[in-house]
Write a protein that holds these residues in place. Structure first.
Motif, PDB file in Angstrom:
ATOM      1  N   THR A   1       1.899   8.893   5.380  1.00 13.62           N
ATOM      2  CA  THR A   1       1.209   8.232   6.498  1.00 13.62           C
ATOM      3  C   THR A   1       0.159   7.336   6.339  1.00 13.62           C
ATOM      4  O   THR A   1      -0.403   7.488   5.269  1.00 13.62           O
ATOM      5  CB  THR A   1       0.843   9.315   7.630  1.00 13.62           C
ATOM      6  N   ASP A   2      -0.207   6.454   7.155  1.00  9.32           N
ATOM      7  CA  ASP A   2      -1.294   5.435   6.948  1.00  9.32           C
ATOM      8  C   ASP A   2      -2.627   6.055   6.414  1.00  9.32           C
ATOM      9  O   ASP A   2      -3.051   6.850   6.830  1.00  9.32           O
ATOM     10  CB  ASP A   2      -1.423   4.649   8.131  1.00  9.32           C
ATOM     11  N   ASN A   3      -2.971   5.211   5.476  1.00  6.80           N
ATOM     12  CA  ASN A   3      -4.373   5.655   4.732  1.00  6.80           C
ATOM     13  C   ASN A   3      -4.946   4.500   4.058  1.00  6.80           C
ATOM     14  O   ASN A   3      -4.298   3.555   3.633  1.00  6.80           O
ATOM     15  CB  ASN A   3      -4.091   6.927   3.840  1.00  6.80           C
TER      16      ASN A   3
ATOM     17  N   LEU B   1       9.602  16.145  15.701  1.00  9.65           N
ATOM     18  CA  LEU B   1      10.676  16.207  15.648  1.00  9.65           C
ATOM     19  C   LEU B   1      11.457  16.908  14.472  1.00  9.65           C
ATOM     20  O   LEU B   1      12.396  17.916  14.287  1.00  9.65           O
ATOM     21  CB  LEU B   1      11.526  14.993  15.901  1.00  9.65           C
ATOM     22  N   ASP B   2      10.776  16.706  13.269  1.00 12.20           N
ATOM     23  CA  ASP B   2      10.875  17.328  12.046  1.00 12.20           C
ATOM     24  C   ASP B   2      10.719  18.791  12.255  1.00 12.20           C
ATOM     25  O   ASP B   2      11.535  19.624  11.750  1.00 12.20           O
ATOM     26  CB  ASP B   2       9.948  16.895  10.993  1.00 12.20           C
ATOM     27  N   ARG B   3       9.744  19.255  12.876  1.00 11.68           N
ATOM     28  CA  ARG B   3       9.509  20.770  13.257  1.00 11.68           C
ATOM     29  C   ARG B   3      10.579  21.496  13.868  1.00 11.68           C
ATOM     30  O   ARG B   3      10.782  22.295  13.632  1.00 11.68           O
ATOM     31  CB  ARG B   3       8.072  20.912  13.777  1.00 11.68           C
TER      32      ARG B   3
ATOM     33  N   PHE C   1      12.767   7.850  15.205  1.00 15.33           N
ATOM     34  CA  PHE C   1      12.513   9.386  15.335  1.00 15.33           C
ATOM     35  C   PHE C   1      11.672   9.443  16.542  1.00 15.33           C
ATOM     36  O   PHE C   1      11.589  10.388  17.569  1.00 15.33           O
ATOM     37  CB  PHE C   1      11.560   9.831  13.953  1.00 15.33           C
ATOM     38  N   ASP C   2      10.705   8.312  16.749  1.00 14.94           N
ATOM     39  CA  ASP C   2       9.850   8.361  18.003  1.00 14.94           C
ATOM     40  C   ASP C   2      10.516   8.271  19.234  1.00 14.94           C
ATOM     41  O   ASP C   2      10.248   8.783  20.253  1.00 14.94           O
ATOM     42  CB  ASP C   2       8.568   7.120  17.867  1.00 14.94           C
ATOM     43  N   LYS C   3      11.510   7.431  19.293  1.00 14.16           N
ATOM     44  CA  LYS C   3      11.996   7.088  20.475  1.00 14.16           C
ATOM     45  C   LYS C   3      12.900   8.249  21.099  1.00 14.16           C
ATOM     46  O   LYS C   3      13.033   8.724  22.182  1.00 14.16           O
ATOM     47  CB  LYS C   3      13.019   6.006  20.450  1.00 14.16           C
TER      48      LYS C   3
ATOM     49  N   GLY D   1       0.925  -1.167  -0.012  1.00  8.47           N
ATOM     50  CA  GLY D   1       0.108   0.025  -0.023  1.00  8.47           C
ATOM     51  C   GLY D   1       0.719   1.246  -0.222  1.00  8.47           C
ATOM     52  O   GLY D   1       0.767   2.211  -0.991  1.00  8.47           O
ATOM     53  N   HIS D   2       1.809   1.330   0.825  1.00 10.88           N
ATOM     54  CA  HIS D   2       2.843   2.500   0.888  1.00 10.88           C
ATOM     55  C   HIS D   2       3.498   2.742  -0.227  1.00 10.88           C
ATOM     56  O   HIS D   2       3.668   3.906  -0.704  1.00 10.88           O
ATOM     57  CB  HIS D   2       3.684   2.199   1.819  1.00 10.88           C
ATOM     58  N   ILE D   3       3.793   1.622  -1.036  1.00 10.03           N
ATOM     59  CA  ILE D   3       4.318   1.726  -2.474  1.00 10.03           C
ATOM     60  C   ILE D   3       3.409   2.304  -3.370  1.00 10.03           C
ATOM     61  O   ILE D   3       3.763   3.212  -4.287  1.00 10.03           O
ATOM     62  CB  ILE D   3       4.957   0.470  -3.046  1.00 10.03           C
TER      63      ILE D   3
ATOM     64  N   SER E   1       9.002   3.493   7.567  1.00  7.75           N
ATOM     65  CA  SER E   1       7.686   3.738   8.468  1.00  7.75           C
ATOM     66  C   SER E   1       8.104   3.482   9.925  1.00  7.75           C
ATOM     67  O   SER E   1       9.088   3.285  10.454  1.00  7.75           O
ATOM     68  CB  SER E   1       6.482   2.650   8.088  1.00  7.75           C
ATOM     69  N   GLY E   2       6.903   3.320  10.776  1.00 11.81           N
ATOM     70  CA  GLY E   2       7.110   3.058  12.166  1.00 11.81           C
ATOM     71  C   GLY E   2       7.569   1.792  12.411  1.00 11.81           C
ATOM     72  O   GLY E   2       8.244   1.585  13.379  1.00 11.81           O
ATOM     73  N   GLY E   3       7.371   0.945  11.592  1.00 11.57           N
ATOM     74  CA  GLY E   3       7.783  -0.715  11.651  1.00 11.57           C
ATOM     75  C   GLY E   3       8.833  -1.011  10.818  1.00 11.57           C
ATOM     76  O   GLY E   3       9.174  -2.095  11.044  1.00 11.57           O
TER      77      GLY E   3
END
Ligand code: KG4
Ligand code: ZN
Length: 334
Positions: free
Chosen positions: A301-303, A183-185, A166-168, A114-116, A136-138
């Motif tokens: 992001t997920d959709n 973090l990006d911001r 990034f999340d950690k 899906g992401h592709i 991604s996150g995983g």
């Protein structure tokens, strides 16, 4: 052909209607960030429950916004893995109920596929072959696609995924959840050369990644500075960390494209929303004559539009799934 897409692999309940594989008629999302924020990460049981609450109203709204009735749905596409087992099961059960009730085909989709395919929406598929960076996150992986529906995994992370890193690090810096966007911001106002964090596996000569050492390096740096009575400003830390991640990803993606001799690179996954990754990839692709494609922010992001899109291409190839297909939390791309 109008395909209903359903995505519930992690913490977003998503429903979309996509026409002829490419045209988004509606693309809705019920985010659960508030539910998980105070835990600093996704709590699987809470995710499943929130999906159960959100899915039916979202299905109704997706059809409303698409301006169609149930009788106009030609098929249902649903994420069957990888992801959280309980979360996946909610989407799969709903998809089966809708497909069975309407008497239309059901097709299970790999979330990474899906992401592709998020790159194909609205513009159509670019001419293969491609090299794809999935972040991604995983997951963090480089995939060679000599033709549609043929996936050769060239390399992947040996430990943390990019989004996870990034999340950690964001959590360590006291930012909100999910940490990537924050973090990006923060990094936008910092100096990417303030701290020379390690570029793990940059010279390994393969296409694998390692990200857990970088997270540790950030923590160690901050502790060392504290002991010395100094402090690196948070924006500088964020920018330097981000630069280390992006540097390796850009270098390995360009090397992968060169090794396979492909003219096109696609980016997919939540981390592709990162402004620095997009900018640096563009800078490096251009002089090499590589065509670069990445989805608009809301499709990184997920959709569910990306799931409906990938499912439509499967359906066009004559594929369908039985109503007894199971969710597969560890589903592989290749
Ligand atoms: O693809 P995705 O929505 O869900 C998974 O399949 O995992 O990716 C979510 C990940 C999270 O780790 C999030 O922090 C990260 O993508 N992310 C970002 C940005 N936006 C989302 N990472 C860095 N910079 C961003 N702007
Ligand atoms: Zn995802």
């Amino acid at each position: 052909m109008k395909v209903l897409g359903i995505e519930t692999s992690c913490d977003e309940t998503a429903v979309a209607v996509v026409e002829d594989g490419l045209k988004i008629l509606s693309n809705l999302l019920a985010s659960q960030h508030d539910v998980h924020a105070r835990f600093g990460g996704v709590v699987p049981e809470l995710a499943s429950r929130a999906h159960v609450e959100h899915i039916n109203p979202l299905l109704e709204r997706a059809l409303d916004e698409a301006g169609i009735g149930w009788g106009e749905i030609d098929a249902v596409a649903v994420t069957r893995g990888p992801g959280l087992i309980g979360a996946l099961m909610v989407g799969l059960a709903s998809a089966k109920a809708v497909a069975l009730g309407l008497g239309v085909p059901l097709v299970g989709v790999n979330h990474l596929e899906g992401h592709i395919y998020a790159n194909f929406l609205e513009h159509g598929p670019p001419e293969p072959p491609y090299v794809v960076l999935l972040v991604s996150g995983g997951h963090t992986m480089l995939v060679h696609m000599p033709e549609p529906n043929f996936y050769e995994v060239m390399g992947q992370t040996l430990d943390d995924a990019a989004g996870e890193a990034f999340d950690k690090v964001a959590r360590f810096l006291g930012l909100g959840f999910p940490g990537g966007p924050e973090l990006d911001r923060l990094a936008a106002g910092g100096d990417p050369e303030a701290v020379a964090f390690p570029r793990a596996m940059a010279g390994s000569g393969d296409f694998d990644f390692s990200l857990s050492g970088l997270k540790t390096a950030v923590i160690r740096h901050v502790r060392r500075e504290q002991e010395a009575g100094r402090e690196t400003p948070a924006p500088d830390l964020a920018a330097s960390f981000q630069e280390a991640v992006v540097d390796v990803q850009v270098a390995k993606t360009m090397a992968a494209a060169e090794e396979k001799g492909v003219p096109t690179v696609l980016l997919g996954g939540g981390v592709v929303a990162n402004s620095r990754l997009r900018a640096r990839m563009s800078e490096e692709a251009e002089p090499r004559g590589i065509r670069l494609r990445y989805p608009p922010l809301e499709l990184c992001t997920d959709n569910a539009a990306m799931i409906a899109c990938a499912g439509s291409f499967r359906l066009q190839r004559g594929e369908r799934d039985d109503f007894d297909i199971a969710a597969d939390p560890g589903l592989r791309l290749a």
